[in-house]
Design a protein around this motif. Sequence first.
Motif, short mmCIF file in Angstrom:
data_model
loop_
_atom_site.label_atom_id
_atom_site.label_comp_id
_atom_site.label_asym_id
_atom_site.label_seq_id
_atom_site.Cartn_x
_atom_site.Cartn_y
_atom_site.Cartn_z
N PRO A 11 0.83 -1.20 0.00
CA PRO A 11 0.00 0.00 0.00
C PRO A 11 0.87 1.25 0.00
N SER A 14 2.94 6.88 1.95
CA SER A 14 2.59 8.25 2.25
C SER A 14 2.31 9.00 0.97
N THR A 30 0.68 12.67 4.47
CA THR A 30 -0.43 11.90 5.01
C THR A 30 -0.24 10.42 4.72
N GLY A 31 -0.86 9.62 5.51
CA GLY A 31 -0.85 8.18 5.28
C GLY A 31 -2.00 7.79 4.39
N PRO A 32 -2.05 6.53 4.00
CA PRO A 32 -3.08 6.09 3.05
C PRO A 32 -4.51 6.15 3.59
N GLY A 33 -4.70 6.24 4.90
CA GLY A 33 -6.05 6.24 5.45
C GLY A 33 -6.69 7.60 5.59
N ARG A 34 -5.94 8.68 5.42
CA ARG A 34 -6.51 10.02 5.59
C ARG A 34 -7.51 10.32 4.49
N ALA A 35 -8.65 10.87 4.85
CA ALA A 35 -9.70 11.18 3.88
C ALA A 35 -9.74 12.68 3.59
N GLU A 42 -16.07 11.69 1.19
CA GLU A 42 -14.66 11.77 1.51
C GLU A 42 -13.94 10.66 0.77
N THR A 44 -10.01 8.74 0.28
CA THR A 44 -8.66 8.60 0.83
C THR A 44 -7.64 9.07 -0.20
N GLN A 46 -5.14 7.45 -1.18
CA GLN A 46 -4.86 6.34 -2.09
C GLN A 46 -5.83 6.32 -3.27
#
Length: 169
Positions: A11, A14, A30-35, A42, A44, A46
């Motif tokens: 995954p 960042s 940001t990491g992959p989970g930030r929306a 919203e 992500t 990714q």
Amino acid sequence: MFVILSSCAEPLPSVVVVDRAEPRAGHVRTGPGRAFPWIGAEVTAQLMAPLRLMETWAHGQDVLDALGVKHRSTERLQLVAYLGVAGLGLSFQAAGLPFLEEQISVELTGPDGELWSWGPDPYETDQRIQGPAEDFCLLVTRRRSRAQTTLTAVGEDADTWLDVARVFL
């Protein structure tokens, strides 16, 4: 907002988000989970990057169409096709139709003749879509109508999907 991937590995570890209004001050790691807010929902980081690439391709097609220019498709079109397949639920929701219980098999022929497939084995399901990947991508980005493509559908749900297909609201 521009989204720059720091790595193409899965995954994504960042992503750097750059705000156009404040390009230097607006960097956010940001990491992959930030929306992020995105058209009533919203998304992500990714998913934001591939969606922006799809939009760029679709709007580029608008320019090419206006100029009467045909471009050569490449295997990079597979990202747009993947998003189109992933947008099956969105397509039905936007059309006010109930979510499907049965999966639809999708078999697309890429620009180089390679077969791209998603979903169940096409010969083990009553619902399938087949045809050129470019046609599918033009359809799901709403750059072509179904009648302007050579896509085929087997099964009522697959047939309906080609009528309502979209990858964005």
